[in-house]
Design a protein around this motif. Structure first.
Motif, short mmCIF file in Angstrom:
data_model
loop_
_atom_site.label_atom_id
_atom_site.label_comp_id
_atom_site.label_asym_id
_atom_site.label_seq_id
_atom_site.Cartn_x
_atom_site.Cartn_y
_atom_site.Cartn_z
N ASP A 1 0.83 -1.21 0.00
CA ASP A 1 0.00 0.00 0.00
C ASP A 1 0.86 1.26 0.00
OD1 ASP A 1 -2.23 -1.56 0.08
OD2 ASP A 1 -2.45 -1.47 2.26
N GLN B 1 2.75 1.69 -3.28
CA GLN B 1 1.77 2.08 -4.31
C GLN B 1 1.43 3.56 -4.16
OE1 GLN B 1 -1.92 -0.17 -4.22
NE2 GLN B 1 -3.03 1.60 -4.92
N ASP B 2 1.18 4.00 -2.94
CA ASP B 2 0.85 5.41 -2.73
C ASP B 2 1.99 6.32 -3.18
OD1 ASP B 2 -1.57 4.69 -1.78
OD2 ASP B 2 -1.15 5.10 0.33
N LEU C 1 1.93 6.50 -6.89
CA LEU C 1 0.76 7.25 -7.38
C LEU C 1 1.00 8.75 -7.24
CD1 LEU C 1 -2.26 5.12 -6.09
CD2 LEU C 1 -1.60 5.52 -8.45
N ARG D 1 -1.26 -2.82 -9.35
CA ARG D 1 -2.14 -2.00 -8.50
C ARG D 1 -2.07 -0.53 -8.91
NH1 ARG D 1 -1.64 -3.97 -2.32
NH2 ARG D 1 -2.62 -1.96 -2.15
N ILE D 2 -0.88 -0.08 -9.21
CA ILE D 2 -0.74 1.33 -9.61
C ILE D 2 -1.51 1.58 -10.91
CG2 ILE D 2 0.90 3.06 -10.40
CD1 ILE D 2 2.96 1.70 -8.53
N GLN E 1 -5.17 1.73 -10.33
CA GLN E 1 -5.56 2.98 -9.67
C GLN E 1 -5.56 4.13 -10.66
OE1 GLN E 1 -5.96 4.20 -6.29
NE2 GLN E 1 -6.56 2.10 -5.75
N ALA F 1 -8.49 3.77 -12.94
CA ALA F 1 -9.75 4.06 -12.24
C ALA F 1 -9.92 5.56 -12.06
CB ALA F 1 -9.76 3.36 -10.90
N ALA F 2 -8.83 6.24 -11.72
CA ALA F 2 -8.90 7.69 -11.55
C ALA F 2 -9.26 8.35 -12.87
CB ALA F 2 -7.57 8.22 -11.04
N GLY G 1 -11.04 -1.66 -15.16
CA GLY G 1 -10.03 -2.29 -14.33
C GLY G 1 -9.51 -3.55 -14.97
N SER H 1 -7.38 -8.66 -8.94
CA SER H 1 -7.68 -7.66 -9.97
C SER H 1 -8.96 -7.96 -10.72
CB SER H 1 -6.52 -7.58 -10.96
OG SER H 1 -6.42 -8.80 -11.65
#
Lengths: 205, 234
Positions: free
Chosen positions: A57, A60-61, A64, B32-33, B36, B39-40, B87, B125
């Motif tokens: 997490d 990833q943050d 991002l 995951r990135i 995200q 999705a954004a 996704g 996913s």
């Protein structure tokens, strides 16, 4: 261990604001930054006390944020420095949330060194056990340190960065970095002595 | 320095051997990135589409469509499916690591129906099972509860108002003048009244009249779906 870097396909630097920059400086592509610095972020997250279950997490943050702000990167600081700034903020924020939400939850005890075993070149069982003990003790002692002291020790002795590099990374001057490192070493050594005392190895006191 | 024992040095030496990420770690976080980011991007697109639709006056058409049978629940489900698809596509593109796929490709492929590849993706996913809904076209027609029969009149009036500004639907062009719709609404209200009075013969007569006068009327579904009416017509 230098891992083979899978590519962050589907995430393109062209989608970030940097594509609109009219300046001569061209920020690196997100993919390149990810490939080059993922391992650093991952290690730092773990070494700065992020629980294993949350490392994904946090990293990833970090990326991002990087993806969102890559266009602001002007190249004045090194990418690693810039990234470390983001990482520090993300970890600080994570700790705040972690303490608030999981105040009653005891963080998982340092693992028994299974990952140490995984990266060990040719470990005997005895060597493995000894290393596992050391890793567990190191993690416990680092957990007891203040965040700033932990940070500088990790950078100096785990990441093996030079003091000037650390100074740049933390954005402080060289003398301040030296004195912070000295203080951190003293604090760590005291904790270590205390730990040895409690485990009976240094019970002569 | 004297405050730094060999033991401390050994501890850090041991610590240096761990904490390296594996390739799997790197790939997992990359997925995951990418999800995200996609999705954004989708959320932003939805917001901009909504804004554009509002300014262009197409919101009225959307509302009308809801009135003609496409409920808000279905719209939400459709949106959820769409987001899920984004996704899935994103992760599908990302999963083919090694190829220089880019976000532009994701955007392009979103327009294609890639759901079939979902099974090959990592469990995290995949779209949530609750998103595995049939396409809107395959959903059964709405069934109105019995209580709707007693509340048809105000609903019908509102529907008339919406219909008046409706855009053409996918049905064959069957232009109905607003005054006809108002007449039909009046007739439907009379049918409701008859049902409420348990006046079966009147209701049956009015229903027949409705079928004869408005064979392609707007309230045919309502008449057919009302349990009371169905019972009367048997």
């Amino acid at each position: 261990m230098e891992s083979v870097a899978p590519r962050v396909t589907g995430v393109d630097v062209d989608a970030s604001p940097c594509s609109a920059r009219p300046l001569a400086f061209a920020p690196p592509r997100f993919q390149e930054v990810y490939d080059e610095h993922f391992a650093f972020c991952w290690r730092m997250a773990r070494r700065l006390g992020v629980p294993d279950a949350s490392v994904d997490d946090v990293v990833q943050d970090v990326f991002l944020v990087l993806h969102r702000r890559l266009g602001e990167y002007d190249g004045r600081a090194s990418m690693r420095t810039w990234l470390f700034g983001i990482l520090s903020h993300v970890i600080r924020d994570f700790r705040r949330r972690y303490r608030r939400k999981d105040a009653k939850h005891v963080p998982p005890a340092p693992d028994s060194g299974t990952d140490a075993a995984a990266t060990s070149p040719a470990p005997t069982p005895a060597a493995l056990a000894e290393r596992s003990e050391k890793v567990a003790l190191l993690k416990r002692l680092l957990d007891e340190l203040e965040d700033g002291k932990r940070e500088i020790l990790v950078l100096a002795y785990l990441e093996q960065m030079t003091v000037p590099e650390i100074a740049e990374l933390l954005g402080v001057n060289l003398n301040t970095t030296y004195s912070r490192l000295r203080a951190a070493r003293q604090a760590f050594d005291q904790l270590h002595e205390r730990a040895r005392g409690t485990t009976g190895k240094g019970a002569s006191r | 320095m004297s405050d730094w024992s060999q033991d401390c040095e050994d501890l850090f030496a041991a610590g240096r051997l761990i904490d390296e990420p594996s390739a799997a770690d790197q790939q997992r976080v990359a997925l995951r990135i990418a999800a995200q980011v996609a999705a954004a991007g989708t959320a932003a697109a939805v917001v901009s589409l909504t804004t554009a639709a509002g300014s262009a006056g197409t919101t009225a058409a959307t509302v009308t469509k809801i009135g003609t049978g496409l409920s808000m629940a279905k719209l939400l489900v459709s949106a959820a499916v769409a987001v899920g698809a984004v996704g899935v596509v994103t992760t599908a593109v990302v999963k083919s690591s090694g190829s220089p796929a880019r976000l532009a490709q994701v955007t392009t492929q979103v327009t294609e129906p890639p759901i079939a590849s979902a099974a090959s993706l990592p469990a995290w996913s995949r779209p949530h099972p609750s998103m595995d809904v049939p396409p809107v076209e395959d959903l059964p027609p709405p069934v109105f509860p019995a209580v709707a029969a007693t509340q048809t009149a105000p609903i019908a009036q509102a529907a008339v108002a919406r219909k008046a500004s409706a855009l053409p639907t996918s049905e064959p062009a069957e232009t109905v003048a607003p005054e006809d719709t108002v007449s039909e609404a009046r007739l439907v209200r009379s049918i409701d009244d008859a049902i409420r009075r348990h006046d079966g013969s009147t209701a049956q007569r009015l229903l027949d009249e409705h079928d004869a006068t408005f064979p392609h009327g707007h309230f045919g579904e309502e008449c057919a779906a009302a349990p009371g009416a169905r019972a009367l017509r048997r």
